[in-house]
Design a protein around this motif. Sequence first.
Motif, mmCIF file in Angstrom:
data_model
loop_
_atom_site.group_PDB
_atom_site.id
_atom_site.type_symbol
_atom_site.label_atom_id
_atom_site.label_comp_id
_atom_site.label_asym_id
_atom_site.label_seq_id
_atom_site.Cartn_x
_atom_site.Cartn_y
_atom_site.Cartn_z
ATOM 1 N N ARG A 24 11.825 -4.364 54.801
ATOM 2 C CA ARG A 24 12.352 -5.384 55.710
ATOM 3 C C ARG A 24 13.646 -4.886 56.346
ATOM 4 O O ARG A 24 14.545 -4.419 55.635
ATOM 5 N N ALA A 25 13.746 -5.020 57.680
ATOM 6 C CA ALA A 25 14.935 -4.589 58.404
ATOM 7 C C ALA A 25 15.858 -5.767 58.671
ATOM 8 O O ALA A 25 15.398 -6.884 58.901
ATOM 9 N N SER A 26 17.162 -5.508 58.674
ATOM 10 C CA SER A 26 18.153 -6.566 58.862
ATOM 11 C C SER A 26 18.192 -7.075 60.306
ATOM 12 O O SER A 26 18.761 -8.139 60.561
ATOM 13 N N GLN A 27 17.607 -6.318 61.221
ATOM 14 C CA GLN A 27 17.440 -6.774 62.604
ATOM 15 C C GLN A 27 16.251 -6.027 63.195
ATOM 16 O O GLN A 27 15.755 -5.064 62.599
ATOM 17 N N SER A 28 15.804 -6.451 64.350
ATOM 18 C CA SER A 28 14.601 -5.865 64.933
ATOM 19 C C SER A 28 14.773 -4.379 65.211
ATOM 20 O O SER A 28 15.779 -3.936 65.769
ATOM 21 N N VAL A 58 -2.031 13.701 56.436
ATOM 22 C CA VAL A 58 -1.902 12.556 55.511
ATOM 23 C C VAL A 58 -3.261 11.877 55.361
ATOM 24 O O VAL A 58 -3.903 11.546 56.361
ATOM 25 N N PRO A 59 -3.691 11.663 54.119
ATOM 26 C CA PRO A 59 -5.015 11.054 53.907
ATOM 27 C C PRO A 59 -5.118 9.652 54.505
ATOM 28 O O PRO A 59 -4.130 8.921 54.602
ATOM 29 N N ALA A 60 -6.342 9.287 54.850
ATOM 30 C CA ALA A 60 -6.587 8.003 55.503
ATOM 31 C C ALA A 60 -6.322 6.808 54.587
ATOM 32 O O ALA A 60 -6.221 5.669 55.061
ATOM 33 N N ARG A 61 -6.204 7.037 53.293
ATOM 34 C CA ARG A 61 -5.924 5.923 52.382
ATOM 35 C C ARG A 61 -4.506 5.363 52.575
ATOM 36 O O ARG A 61 -4.192 4.269 52.125
ATOM 37 N N PHE A 62 -3.668 6.132 53.267
ATOM 38 C CA PHE A 62 -2.332 5.655 53.600
ATOM 39 C C PHE A 62 -2.360 4.990 54.974
ATOM 40 O O PHE A 62 -2.812 5.605 55.952
ATOM 41 N N SER A 63 -1.854 3.765 55.057
ATOM 42 C CA SER A 63 -1.772 3.096 56.349
ATOM 43 C C SER A 63 -0.478 2.294 56.447
ATOM 44 O O SER A 63 0.028 1.789 55.440
ATOM 45 N N GLY A 64 0.044 2.217 57.657
ATOM 46 C CA GLY A 64 1.263 1.466 57.894
ATOM 47 C C GLY A 64 1.025 0.381 58.914
ATOM 48 O O GLY A 64 0.169 0.514 59.799
ATOM 49 N N SER A 65 1.791 -0.692 58.771
ATOM 50 C CA SER A 65 1.674 -1.790 59.728
ATOM 51 C C SER A 65 3.019 -2.484 59.868
ATOM 52 O O SER A 65 3.943 -2.232 59.087
ATOM 53 N N GLY A 66 3.092 -3.362 60.848
ATOM 54 C CA GLY A 66 4.288 -4.163 61.037
ATOM 55 C C GLY A 66 5.025 -3.846 62.320
ATOM 56 O O GLY A 66 4.719 -2.880 63.028
ATOM 57 N N SER A 67 6.025 -4.670 62.600
ATOM 58 C CA SER A 67 6.882 -4.487 63.770
ATOM 59 C C SER A 67 8.096 -5.395 63.615
ATOM 60 O O SER A 67 8.122 -6.284 62.760
ATOM 61 N N GLU A 68 9.074 -5.151 64.463
ATOM 62 C CA GLU A 68 10.325 -5.941 64.466
ATOM 63 C C GLU A 68 11.076 -5.767 63.140
ATOM 64 O O GLU A 68 11.807 -4.815 62.993
ATOM 65 N N THR A 69 10.902 -6.679 62.196
ATOM 66 C CA THR A 69 11.671 -6.609 60.946
ATOM 67 C C THR A 69 10.828 -6.491 59.687
ATOM 68 O O THR A 69 11.377 -6.286 58.596
ATOM 69 N N GLU A 70 9.514 -6.616 59.797
ATOM 70 C CA GLU A 70 8.664 -6.610 58.608
ATOM 71 C C GLU A 70 7.620 -5.498 58.705
ATOM 72 O O GLU A 70 6.838 -5.453 59.664
ATOM 73 N N PHE A 71 7.611 -4.637 57.683
ATOM 74 C CA PHE A 71 6.722 -3.482 57.676
ATOM 75 C C PHE A 71 6.067 -3.332 56.319
ATOM 76 O O PHE A 71 6.640 -3.711 55.290
ATOM 77 N N THR A 72 4.879 -2.736 56.346
ATOM 78 C CA THR A 72 4.122 -2.546 55.112
ATOM 79 C C THR A 72 3.486 -1.167 55.099
ATOM 80 O O THR A 72 2.967 -0.708 56.117
ATOM 81 N N LEU A 73 3.557 -0.537 53.943
ATOM 82 C CA LEU A 73 2.800 0.680 53.670
ATOM 83 C C LEU A 73 1.738 0.304 52.645
ATOM 84 O O LEU A 73 2.060 -0.239 51.590
#
Lengths: 107, 120
Positions: A24-28, A58-73
């Motif tokens: 989580r980022a403190s701002q966008s 990097v293997p396909a089992r790794f994926s990233g998502s999110g934008s602005e302040t919330e991100f997930t690996l």
Amino acid sequence: EIVLTQSPATLSVSPGERATLSCRASQSISRNLAWYQKKPGQAPRLLIFGASARATGVPARFSGSGSETEFTLTISSLQSEDFAIYYCQQYNNWPLTFGGGTKAEIK
Amino acid sequence: EVQLVESGGGLVQPGGSLRLSCAASGFTFSNYWMHWVRQTPGKGPVWVSRIKSDGSLTNYADSVTGRFTISRDNAKNTLYLQMHSLRAEDTAVYYCAKETDLSGNFIDHWGQGTLVTVSS
């Protein structure tokens, strides 16, 4: 300075299970986020950039998502070689800043 | 294959100086921005400094400004970090890192690091 907060600090997962790591980022920061993997005695390795683009090899089992302040690996099915510490890093603003890390350990 | 090999770390007394080096190979060193990042055990990495491909521009974290100097020798494919007035809080593993050539300032390759310990 943008503060990145990673959770959980430690994730206990059985091999083959799915792991979800949060940053989580403190701002966008738009989508200007990278994820790195760090193993003891090794150089950190780039996994994801632009929030969701996998780095070369990097293997396909790794994926990233999110934008602005919330991100997930997400690691879809943890392999033995995936037990490591994972860090997020923002490059939207100077200075570059990193999260405190999530340690993925064997349950 | 990109390789970054740091050297020069060690034990130094508070107030002392140290110069770190990073030997780069496997890519055209003179084309890339380069960084130094440090990390203490149990904490996340902290960005320290960066230098433009031709050495004409440098940036520093507030915590090291005026004490550390980043430089490079493109003929020798080597990055440096000169550290003066060292403090206990400068104790860390120092990583040399290469910036991407894609859009954005993220780091795409790191060295294995060299340990700097500031203690009397």
